[in-house]
Motif scaffolding. Structure first.
Motif, short mmCIF file in Angstrom:
data_model
loop_
_atom_site.label_atom_id
_atom_site.label_comp_id
_atom_site.label_asym_id
_atom_site.label_seq_id
_atom_site.Cartn_x
_atom_site.Cartn_y
_atom_site.Cartn_z
N ASP A 53 0.88 -1.17 0.00
CA ASP A 53 0.00 0.00 0.00
C ASP A 53 0.91 1.22 0.00
O ASP A 53 1.65 1.46 0.97
CB ASP A 53 -0.89 -0.01 1.24
CG ASP A 53 -1.90 1.14 1.25
OD1 ASP A 53 -1.66 2.15 0.55
OD2 ASP A 53 -2.90 1.04 1.97
N PHE A 54 0.88 2.01 -1.09
CA PHE A 54 1.84 3.09 -1.27
C PHE A 54 1.43 4.39 -0.57
O PHE A 54 2.15 5.38 -0.64
CB PHE A 54 2.07 3.34 -2.76
CG PHE A 54 2.66 2.15 -3.46
CD1 PHE A 54 3.95 1.74 -3.21
CD2 PHE A 54 1.89 1.42 -4.37
CE1 PHE A 54 4.49 0.64 -3.84
CE2 PHE A 54 2.42 0.31 -5.01
CZ PHE A 54 3.72 -0.09 -4.74
N HIS A 67 7.16 2.04 -8.23
CA HIS A 67 6.04 2.97 -8.10
C HIS A 67 6.50 4.40 -8.32
O HIS A 67 7.65 4.75 -8.03
CB HIS A 67 5.41 2.85 -6.71
CG HIS A 67 4.15 3.64 -6.55
ND1 HIS A 67 2.97 3.33 -7.21
CD2 HIS A 67 3.87 4.76 -5.81
CE1 HIS A 67 2.03 4.19 -6.87
NE2 HIS A 67 2.56 5.08 -6.04
N THR A 68 5.59 5.23 -8.87
CA THR A 68 5.84 6.65 -9.08
C THR A 68 4.90 7.47 -8.19
O THR A 68 3.68 7.26 -8.22
CB THR A 68 5.63 7.04 -10.55
OG1 THR A 68 6.64 6.40 -11.34
CG2 THR A 68 5.73 8.55 -10.74
N LYS A 78 3.17 0.64 3.21
CA LYS A 78 2.96 -0.50 4.10
C LYS A 78 3.04 -1.80 3.32
O LYS A 78 2.47 -1.93 2.23
CB LYS A 78 1.60 -0.38 4.77
CG LYS A 78 1.29 -1.47 5.79
CD LYS A 78 -0.07 -1.24 6.44
CE LYS A 78 -0.40 -2.31 7.45
NZ LYS A 78 -1.73 -2.09 8.08
N TYR A 79 3.77 -2.77 3.89
CA TYR A 79 3.90 -4.10 3.29
C TYR A 79 3.27 -5.13 4.21
O TYR A 79 3.55 -5.16 5.42
CB TYR A 79 5.37 -4.45 3.08
CG TYR A 79 5.60 -5.88 2.66
CD1 TYR A 79 5.50 -6.26 1.32
CD2 TYR A 79 5.94 -6.86 3.60
CE1 TYR A 79 5.71 -7.57 0.93
CE2 TYR A 79 6.16 -8.18 3.21
CZ TYR A 79 6.04 -8.53 1.88
OH TYR A 79 6.26 -9.84 1.49
N THR A 80 2.40 -5.98 3.64
CA THR A 80 1.82 -7.11 4.38
C THR A 80 1.91 -8.34 3.51
O THR A 80 1.95 -8.27 2.27
CB THR A 80 0.35 -6.85 4.76
OG1 THR A 80 -0.40 -6.57 3.55
CG2 THR A 80 0.22 -5.67 5.71
N ALA A 81 1.95 -9.50 4.17
CA ALA A 81 1.97 -10.79 3.48
C ALA A 81 1.55 -11.86 4.48
O ALA A 81 1.54 -11.62 5.70
CB ALA A 81 3.35 -11.09 2.90
N THR A 82 1.22 -13.04 3.98
CA THR A 82 0.80 -14.14 4.85
C THR A 82 1.94 -14.54 5.78
O THR A 82 3.06 -14.82 5.34
CB THR A 82 0.38 -15.35 4.00
OG1 THR A 82 -0.71 -14.97 3.15
CG2 THR A 82 -0.06 -16.50 4.90
N GLY A 83 1.63 -14.52 7.08
CA GLY A 83 2.62 -14.94 8.07
C GLY A 83 3.70 -13.92 8.35
O GLY A 83 4.70 -14.24 9.00
#
Length: 227
Positions: A53-54, A67-68, A78-83
């Motif tokens: 999420d930028f 990303h620009t 924000k970075y999210t991922a499983t586990g």
């Protein structure tokens, strides 16, 4: 009891070290708008269902997105991922300064024509203008870093004038006024007499005068006036 304590202590050390290696990496943290081509990655890589999420209303589900950021602002990415516990990084995008200038002397005339320029540029946010580069259009450039310049044109023509400014955030902008300065060469004149030389031993002496010359080569037209 002692073995259990050692186990939990070793697990704590492992998780602490793992967390220290879990981080977001970016190609840059700051820049000027538009901030183009910022790359993101997360270590360790390969987690399932990654989501970035930028902070500007857009997202990406790639492992290593680019990303620009189109406009100035502060963006919490924000970075999210499983586990994986959510991780964030802040990107700061500076606005560019707005260039402008005027003159305090005529912009049309004959060589040598001295023209005085005054910068009226404004910066973005709390930045200040720190550098000025002037291009006077005839091959001449500013030799000093100054918001005011006086430049003398020694050749005829119509000249574009350009200013490039840089602010304390390192952001720059340029502004050009086309055909802003109009400079004319001075005309030349010569007079021929008949007879030549115009002399005689006794009066009356009748002399015919013939004049010739070249125009000023003004870019906006030229005419002769005799007096």
């Amino acid at each position: 009891m002692k073995k259990r304590y050692c186990f939990f202590f070793a697990l704590f050390i492992f998780l602490t070290r793992l967390a220290s290696f879990s981080q977001i990496s970016t190609s840059t943290l700051t820049g000027c708008a538009p901030l183009v081509g910022v790359t993101f990655s997360y270590t360790p890589s390969g987690a399932a269902n990654p989501l970035w999420d930028f902070g500007d209303g857009t997202t990406a589900s790639l492992q290593n997105p680019t990303h620009t950021f189109a406009t100035k602002g502060t963006y919490v990415v924000k970075y999210t991922a499983t586990g994986v516990s959510a991780q964030t990084v802040t990107i700061t995008v500076f606005g560019k300064p707005s260039p402008s200038f005027t003159v305090t002397s005529p912009t049309e005339g004959c060589v040598p024509l001295a023209v005085s320029f005054q910068d009226h540029s404004t910066s973005s946010g709390g930045a200040t203008i720190s550098q000025w580069k002037w291009d006077f259009g005839d091959g001449g450039f500013s030799l000093t870093n100054s918001a005011t310049q006086t430049y003398t044109y020694s050749v005829g023509g119509q000249f574009d004038v350009d200013i490039k400014i840089t602010d304390s955030d390192g952001c720059d902008s340029s502004f050009t006024i086309n055909d802003f300065v109009v400079v004319s060469q001075k005309p030349t004149v010569s007079v021929v007499t008949s007879p030549n030389p115009a002399s005689a031993c006794l009066p009356p002496l009748t002399v015919t005068f013939t004049s010739s010359g070249s125009p000023s080569l003004s870019p906006i037209g030229s005419t002769y006036t005799y007096s």
